[in-house]
Design a protein around this motif. Structure first.
Motif, mmCIF file in Angstrom:
data_model
loop_
_atom_site.group_PDB
_atom_site.id
_atom_site.type_symbol
_atom_site.label_atom_id
_atom_site.label_comp_id
_atom_site.label_asym_id
_atom_site.label_seq_id
_atom_site.Cartn_x
_atom_site.Cartn_y
_atom_site.Cartn_z
ATOM 1 N N ALA A 92 -0.386 -5.276 -6.474
ATOM 2 C CA ALA A 92 1.011 -4.721 -5.950
ATOM 3 C C ALA A 92 1.150 -4.792 -4.450
ATOM 4 O O ALA A 92 0.620 -3.955 -3.694
ATOM 5 C CB ALA A 92 0.852 -3.149 -6.395
ATOM 6 N N GLY A 93 1.709 -5.804 -3.998
ATOM 7 C CA GLY A 93 1.995 -6.142 -2.594
ATOM 8 C C GLY A 93 3.500 -6.045 -2.325
ATOM 9 O O GLY A 93 3.965 -4.825 -2.240
ATOM 10 N N SER A 94 4.187 -6.915 -2.497
ATOM 11 C CA SER A 94 5.665 -6.767 -2.334
ATOM 12 C C SER A 94 6.152 -5.967 -3.567
ATOM 13 O O SER A 94 7.186 -5.178 -3.289
ATOM 14 C CB SER A 94 6.580 -8.387 -2.449
ATOM 15 O OG SER A 94 5.776 -8.962 -1.273
ATOM 16 N N LYS A 127 -7.391 -0.104 -3.682
ATOM 17 C CA LYS A 127 -6.378 -0.337 -2.388
ATOM 18 C C LYS A 127 -6.789 -1.536 -1.625
ATOM 19 O O LYS A 127 -8.000 -1.834 -1.369
ATOM 20 C CB LYS A 127 -6.038 0.647 -1.596
ATOM 21 C CG LYS A 127 -5.478 1.921 -2.134
ATOM 22 C CD LYS A 127 -3.995 1.767 -2.559
ATOM 23 C CE LYS A 127 -3.359 2.677 -3.467
ATOM 24 N NZ LYS A 127 -1.934 2.391 -3.817
ATOM 25 N N VAL A 128 -5.641 -2.393 -1.096
ATOM 26 C CA VAL A 128 -6.360 -3.490 -0.387
ATOM 27 C C VAL A 128 -5.369 -3.673 0.900
ATOM 28 O O VAL A 128 -4.318 -3.109 0.999
ATOM 29 C CB VAL A 128 -6.228 -4.804 -1.146
ATOM 30 C CG1 VAL A 128 -4.608 -5.200 -1.418
ATOM 31 C CG2 VAL A 128 -7.044 -5.980 -0.599
ATOM 32 N N TRP A 129 -5.940 -4.495 1.973
ATOM 33 C CA TRP A 129 -4.995 -4.277 3.277
ATOM 34 C C TRP A 129 -4.880 -3.070 3.897
ATOM 35 O O TRP A 129 -3.822 -2.900 4.485
ATOM 36 C CB TRP A 129 -3.567 -5.119 3.378
ATOM 37 C CG TRP A 129 -3.594 -6.411 2.227
ATOM 38 C CD1 TRP A 129 -2.484 -6.700 1.436
ATOM 39 C CD2 TRP A 129 -4.581 -7.564 2.132
ATOM 40 N NE1 TRP A 129 -2.813 -7.837 0.717
ATOM 41 C CE2 TRP A 129 -3.965 -8.381 1.201
ATOM 42 C CE3 TRP A 129 -5.693 -7.777 2.787
ATOM 43 C CZ2 TRP A 129 -4.532 -9.586 0.853
ATOM 44 C CZ3 TRP A 129 -6.377 -8.996 2.199
ATOM 45 C CH2 TRP A 129 -5.722 -10.021 1.446
ATOM 46 N N THR A 130 -5.946 -2.163 3.802
ATOM 47 C CA THR A 130 -5.725 -0.869 4.127
ATOM 48 C C THR A 130 -6.094 -0.760 5.843
ATOM 49 O O THR A 130 -7.442 -1.047 6.236
ATOM 50 C CB THR A 130 -6.416 0.289 3.494
ATOM 51 O OG1 THR A 130 -6.736 -0.113 2.289
ATOM 52 C CG2 THR A 130 -5.920 1.481 3.792
ATOM 53 N N SER A 131 -5.057 -1.111 6.781
ATOM 54 C CA SER A 131 -5.657 -1.383 8.196
ATOM 55 C C SER A 131 -6.379 0.024 8.540
ATOM 56 O O SER A 131 -5.848 0.868 8.485
ATOM 57 C CB SER A 131 -4.056 -1.453 9.041
ATOM 58 O OG SER A 131 -3.520 -2.731 8.615
ATOM 59 N N TYR A 132 -7.450 -0.422 9.030
ATOM 60 C CA TYR A 132 -8.283 0.502 9.959
ATOM 61 C C TYR A 132 -9.057 1.710 9.083
ATOM 62 O O TYR A 132 -9.425 2.714 9.187
ATOM 63 C CB TYR A 132 -7.741 1.245 11.190
ATOM 64 C CG TYR A 132 -6.981 0.329 12.128
ATOM 65 C CD1 TYR A 132 -7.883 -0.588 12.852
ATOM 66 C CD2 TYR A 132 -5.649 0.204 12.307
ATOM 67 C CE1 TYR A 132 -7.235 -1.503 13.738
ATOM 68 C CE2 TYR A 132 -4.961 -0.790 13.145
ATOM 69 C CZ TYR A 132 -5.981 -1.728 13.980
ATOM 70 O OH TYR A 132 -5.321 -2.392 14.778
HETATM 71 C C1 FAD Z 1 -1.705 -7.111 9.261
HETATM 72 C C2 FAD Z 1 -1.380 -6.374 7.806
HETATM 73 C C3 FAD Z 1 -1.547 -4.996 7.979
HETATM 74 C C4 FAD Z 1 -1.330 -4.251 6.753
HETATM 75 N N1 FAD Z 1 -1.595 -3.148 6.508
HETATM 76 C C5 FAD Z 1 -1.498 -2.482 5.542
HETATM 77 C C6 FAD Z 1 -1.923 -0.963 5.240
HETATM 78 O O1 FAD Z 1 -2.248 -0.469 6.337
HETATM 79 N N2 FAD Z 1 -1.885 -0.296 4.234
HETATM 80 C C7 FAD Z 1 -1.091 -1.054 3.214
HETATM 81 O O2 FAD Z 1 -0.957 -0.344 2.196
HETATM 82 N N3 FAD Z 1 -0.984 -2.361 3.248
HETATM 83 C C8 FAD Z 1 -0.889 -2.967 4.386
HETATM 84 N N4 FAD Z 1 -0.696 -4.512 4.493
HETATM 85 C C9 FAD Z 1 -0.095 -5.077 3.404
HETATM 86 C C10 FAD Z 1 1.439 -5.602 3.273
HETATM 87 O O3 FAD Z 1 2.130 -4.515 3.094
HETATM 88 C C11 FAD Z 1 1.609 -6.503 2.364
HETATM 89 O O4 FAD Z 1 0.685 -7.673 2.530
HETATM 90 C C12 FAD Z 1 2.990 -6.987 2.046
HETATM 91 O O5 FAD Z 1 3.803 -6.007 1.472
HETATM 92 C C13 FAD Z 1 3.005 -8.365 1.164
HETATM 93 O O6 FAD Z 1 2.196 -8.117 -0.232
HETATM 94 P P1 FAD Z 1 1.151 -9.227 -0.592
HETATM 95 O O7 FAD Z 1 0.353 -9.621 0.673
HETATM 96 O O8 FAD Z 1 0.778 -8.925 -1.941
HETATM 97 O O9 FAD Z 1 2.185 -10.509 -0.767
HETATM 98 P P2 FAD Z 1 2.946 -10.971 -2.091
HETATM 99 O O10 FAD Z 1 3.802 -9.868 -2.551
HETATM 100 O O11 FAD Z 1 1.992 -11.777 -3.028
HETATM 101 O O12 FAD Z 1 4.077 -12.155 -1.335
HETATM 102 C C14 FAD Z 1 3.409 -13.247 -1.245
HETATM 103 C C15 FAD Z 1 4.798 -14.251 -0.844
HETATM 104 O O13 FAD Z 1 5.845 -14.064 -2.007
HETATM 105 C C16 FAD Z 1 7.038 -13.498 -1.180
HETATM 106 N N5 FAD Z 1 7.560 -12.631 -2.252
HETATM 107 C C17 FAD Z 1 7.107 -11.846 -3.023
HETATM 108 N N6 FAD Z 1 7.886 -11.025 -3.796
HETATM 109 C C18 FAD Z 1 9.145 -11.630 -3.153
HETATM 110 C C19 FAD Z 1 10.807 -11.453 -3.793
HETATM 111 N N7 FAD Z 1 11.089 -10.568 -4.735
HETATM 112 N N8 FAD Z 1 11.381 -12.486 -3.118
HETATM 113 C C20 FAD Z 1 11.213 -13.398 -2.261
HETATM 114 N N9 FAD Z 1 9.818 -13.516 -1.804
HETATM 115 C C21 FAD Z 1 8.911 -12.741 -2.522
HETATM 116 C C22 FAD Z 1 6.611 -12.700 -0.089
HETATM 117 O O14 FAD Z 1 7.458 -12.493 0.794
HETATM 118 C C23 FAD Z 1 5.450 -13.709 0.519
HETATM 119 O O15 FAD Z 1 5.930 -14.605 1.284
HETATM 120 C C24 FAD Z 1 -0.804 -5.163 5.590
HETATM 121 C C25 FAD Z 1 -0.387 -6.618 5.672
HETATM 122 C C26 FAD Z 1 -0.992 -7.182 6.895
HETATM 123 C C27 FAD Z 1 -0.752 -8.516 7.075
#
Ligand code: FAD
Lengths: 395, 358
Positions: A139-141, A163-168
């Motif tokens: 669950a990212g985007s 959880k993943v990508w949990t900064s710090y």
């Molecule tokens: C430096 C950094 C710090 C972060 N810190 C935290 C944190 O502290 N806590 C936390 O909870 N999260 C954190 N995140 C996570 C961040 O919120 C997610 O990485 C982000 O929401 C994207 O999710 P994903 O990585 O799963 O990418 P995905 O959702 O898998 O996306 C992959 C690609 O597909 C595209 N995509 C996906 N869905 C759609 C759509 N509907 N339409 C068009 N394009 C789409 C995206 O834009 C992306 O280019 C951090 C990320 C980074 C890079």
């Protein structure tokens, strides 16, 4: 300016003059100079500690929060005066804090009195460092697809998941976390809980980034018991809070990535050189000029939004727009810096490169995250298209 | 810095919006074009002058209303939305600014009240080649007579009064003066312009040198940027409306993410540019000391934005956007003219870099 504000300015200036230590009036040299606070924080510079303590005691790390919760209790006008006085002496930001940028504003809005009294003052003083437990491997985007399970066990919640990508997370004392409390519905089955990272069953594992640093982690919850009073808002009412918090995050985020204060123009002058007062590489010069204009346009727009908000206009739609524009701007700047610095920006470590050179390289790599963290550029463009422009998916 | 309009400015803007929508929609420009008027519409100008718009920046002592540049910018923006062809920019802004900044007392007394009333229209004649290059003038002034050439003078075919810029001085010339030949240009934006040839034309020297020419140009640039923001906003809004109604593959095309993202980016770009233009107008009213910087910022960004907005307008309308029947082409053609006038994006990027010292 009214007489009150004039007085406030005079007093503020005098106080800062007396209380801002000399080394806190020099530009930061990189990400490492940022002070994050927290229980286990090690200050590299005793003056940084002093500066945080003094500013925290006055509530000026969160100048506009109510004084009863440890904030500065300043009006928007007073805050503007404070910020301009801080800028005048080139004061460093005393505290970098997810608590101030994201959690605090939603606690002020959604938490009960007890929760506010408990958490806000510690955020202001930088005593507790917070991390954000939103993203999960699946669950990212699509954040609302999160699965971390939270069960009602009578006198406590029981949390299991990852959880993943949990900064710090590895440095954080507490985590604000989205959990699933109802599996039969998507958005309405999410709750917002505060978790002490020292609770039994919480485990973090750092992940290394392309910039070489490892500010983020995987965070595991195994049978974690969380007291009932640590849920903010109502059961299954977390999505609204989550979205509001994201709005604050997006508004704040564009500043994160900029971890050097070296100006791209100065860098270009130094490494490319001038010919008759103009940069020798005319194509680069034109692109830097265009970038400088966007930077100015961005700053003016932030100013305009602030003014419109003050005049009672609704500027909430601006958060996603600024997130996209700010991320692009920062990334463009970093790319231009790498280009302007030439092979000086292509080092990784060692004595052949200055600290500034290496900061340019690392800053450039770090900036790639700007269009991903806090909601990707694509997701934010979706928000602008749908919520602001009213373009709807019909499928 | 103020970005929000005060009550007076807001009322002016609302009145302008209503007026242009009702009295001068795009169909009016189309009609002028079809009737080969080449930008001439004296009736419309009379009505606009009756609203006080010919004298917005002219102080009351010279018969104007003295509301300043933010106010005039608001009217220009609204006019830009419906592509109004009138001397509002050339006369009420550029000509009036030239007289205000460089006119002698006698010149101000004589001309400003007439300009404010809309009885006389003025323009500024700057460029002598294919590109904006104000410092490269070859104008000669000798014994009260002016000799040289000016190209693509905005409203040069209709103005009564021409303010001619030399390399470091300005001159006032009446358009019916002996020795002045005007070649009317039929232009892509249907507004017309003129190439002017001066062969020993009687001219009055005005006050000030190259600095004043620059200051006048900056006013013209900022005002034009305001008009361009109007053009770009309208082009954008028409396009985004189309995205919500046009159906293909069984759904409205605005549901396609590729198009949503383009619209969202254009919107963002437009908002950033609007901030620059509002700040630039405000800088004029505050008589700020970095007007030149604001002018180049506003003109360059407005040029880029209207360029993109007009191109996207054609593309996102598909085939219909290529037809003369649709307004997209009118926005596109006006965009390029406005972009080029008083310096395009590259001219102003270059100037901005120099102003910032690199
Ligand atoms: C430096 C950094 C710090 C972060 N810190 C935290 C944190 O502290 N806590 C936390 O909870 N999260 C954190 N995140 C996570 C961040 O919120 C997610 O990485 C982000 O929401 C994207 O999710 P994903 O990585 O799963 O990418 P995905 O959702 O898998 O996306 C992959 C690609 O597909 C595209 N995509 C996906 N869905 C759609 C759509 N509907 N339409 C068009 N394009 C789409 C995206 O834009 C992306 O280019 C951090 C990320 C980074 C890079």
């Amino acid at each position: 300016m009214t007489k009150d504000l004039e007085t406030f300015r005079t007093e503020t200036r005098a106080w800062l003059e007396e209380n801002c230590p000399p080394s806190m009036r020099t530009p930061m040299t990189g990400e490492d100079d940022a002070v994050w606070g927290g229980k286990n924080y090690e200050f590299k510079n005793p003056e940084a500690k002093l500066w945080l303590e003094r500013m925290g005691a006055k509530g000026w790390t969160a100048p506009t929060w109510p004084a009863e919760y440890g904030g500065g209790g300043l009006s928007a006008d007073e805050n503007r005066v404070l910020q301009s006085e801080l800028k005048r002496i080139n004061a460093r930001q005393p505290l970098f804090s997810f608590g101030i940028w994201m959690l605090g504003p939603v606690l002020l809005e959604y938490a009960n009195e007890e929760q506010k009294k408990e958490h806000l003052p510690k955020i202001v003083r930088g005593e507790i460092r917070w991390c954000q437990g939103y993203s999960e491997p699946g669950a990212g985007s699509d954040l609302a697809g999160l699965q971390t399970k939270c069960e009602d066990k009578g006198d406590h919640w029981l949390i299991n998941g990852q959880k993943v990508w949990t900064s710090y997370a590895n440095y954080a004392d507490w985590c604000f976390c989205l959990v699933r409390t109802d599996t039969s519905v998507k958005h309405e089955g999410i709750s917002f809980v505060l978790i002490d990272m020292t609770t039994k069953g919480v485990e973090t594992r750092p992940i290394k980034l392309i910039s070489g640093s490892s500010p983020f982690c995987e965070t595991f919850f195994t049978d974690v018991k969380v007291p009932k009073h640590q849920m903010v808002g109502r059961l299954n009412g977390g999505w609204e809070i989550a979205k509001r918090l994201l709005m604050y995050e997006r508004t704040n985020i564009s500043g994160f990535g900029s971890n050097t204060r070296v100006d791209v123009v100065d860098l270009a002058k130094k490494h490319v050189g001038l010919e008759g007062g103009a940069l020798e590489d005319r194509d680069l010069r034109a692109r830097i000029a265009a970038h400088k204009m966007t930077e100015r346009a961005y700053a003016l727009s932030v100013q305009r939004a602030t003014e419109e908000a003050k005049a009672g206009g609704n500027v909430s739609h601006m958060a996603s727009m600024f997130k996209v524009a700010g991320a692009t701007l920062n990334q463009d700047r970093c790319e231009l810096m790498v280009e302007a610095a030439g092979n000086r920006a292509l080092g990784w470590a060692g004595e052949g490169f200055s600290a500034d050179d290496l900061a340019t390289t690392r800053g450039w790599l770090r900036s790639k995250g700007n269009s991903i963290e806090g909601g990707t550029t694509e997701i934010n463009l979706n928000v602008v298209a749908k919520r602001v422009l009213g373009l709807r998916d019909t499928q | 810095m103020t970005f929000t309009l005060n009550d007076e400015q807001r009322m002016l803007k609302d009145a302008a919006r209503d007026f242009f929508r009702e009295q001068a929609p795009v169909t009016r420009l189309r009609k002028q074009r079809d009737e080969k008027k080449n930008g001439r519409d004296p009736d419309l100008w009379r009505e606009m002058a009756a609203m006080g718009w010919a004298g917005v920046i002219i102080p009351e002592e010279f018969g104007g209303v003295g509301l300043g540049y933010v106010a005039l910018g608001a009217v220009l923006e609204e006019g830009g939305r419906t592509l109004v062809a009138s001397p509002l920019h050339s006369s009420a802004l550029a000509g009036a600014s030239a007289l205000l900044l460089a006119g002698t007392d006698a010149q101000k007394q004589e001309w400003l009240p007439k300009i404010a009333a809309g009885e006389v229209t003025a323009t500024i004649a700057i460029d002598e080649g294919a590109h904006h290059a104000p410092t490269k003038s070859k104008m000669k002034f000798d014994g009260g007579k002016l000799t040289g050439e000016k190209k693509y003078v905005a409203d040069g075919h209709i103005a009564d009064l021409i303010i001619v810029a030399g390399a470091d001085a300005l001159y006032l010339v009446k358009s019916d003066a002996a020795g002045l030949t005007r070649r009317e240009l039929i232009t892509a934006d249907s507004r017309g312009a003129a190439d002017l040839k001066f062969e020993g034309v009687a001219a009055q020297k005005m006050n000030g040198g190259a600095d004043v020419i620059d200051a006048i140009l900056d006013r013209a640039r900022i005002g034009l940027a305001a008009e361009m923001v109007g053009q770009a906003s309208e082009a954008f809004e028409i396009t985004s409306e189309y995205l919500k109604t046009r159906r293909q593959f069984g759904q409205v095309i605005g549901g396609f993410q590729a198009l949503q993202h383009r619209a969202a980016k254009l919107f963002t770009d437009l908002e950033l540019t609007r901030s620059c233009v509002l700040a630039a107008l405000d800088a004029l009213d505050r008589n700020s000391n970095n007007i030149a910087e604001y002018a180049s910022l506003a003109k360059a960004r407005a040029s880029e934005t209207v360029h993109l907005a007009s191109n996207e307008m054609v593309q996102l309308h598909g085939g219909i956007g290529m037809t003369d029947e649709h307004d997209a082409g009118l926005y596109l053609k006006r965009a390029r003219v406005a972009e080029a006038l008083y310096g395009g994006a590259s001219f102003h990027r270059d100037r901005y870099a120099s102003l910032l010292g690199f």
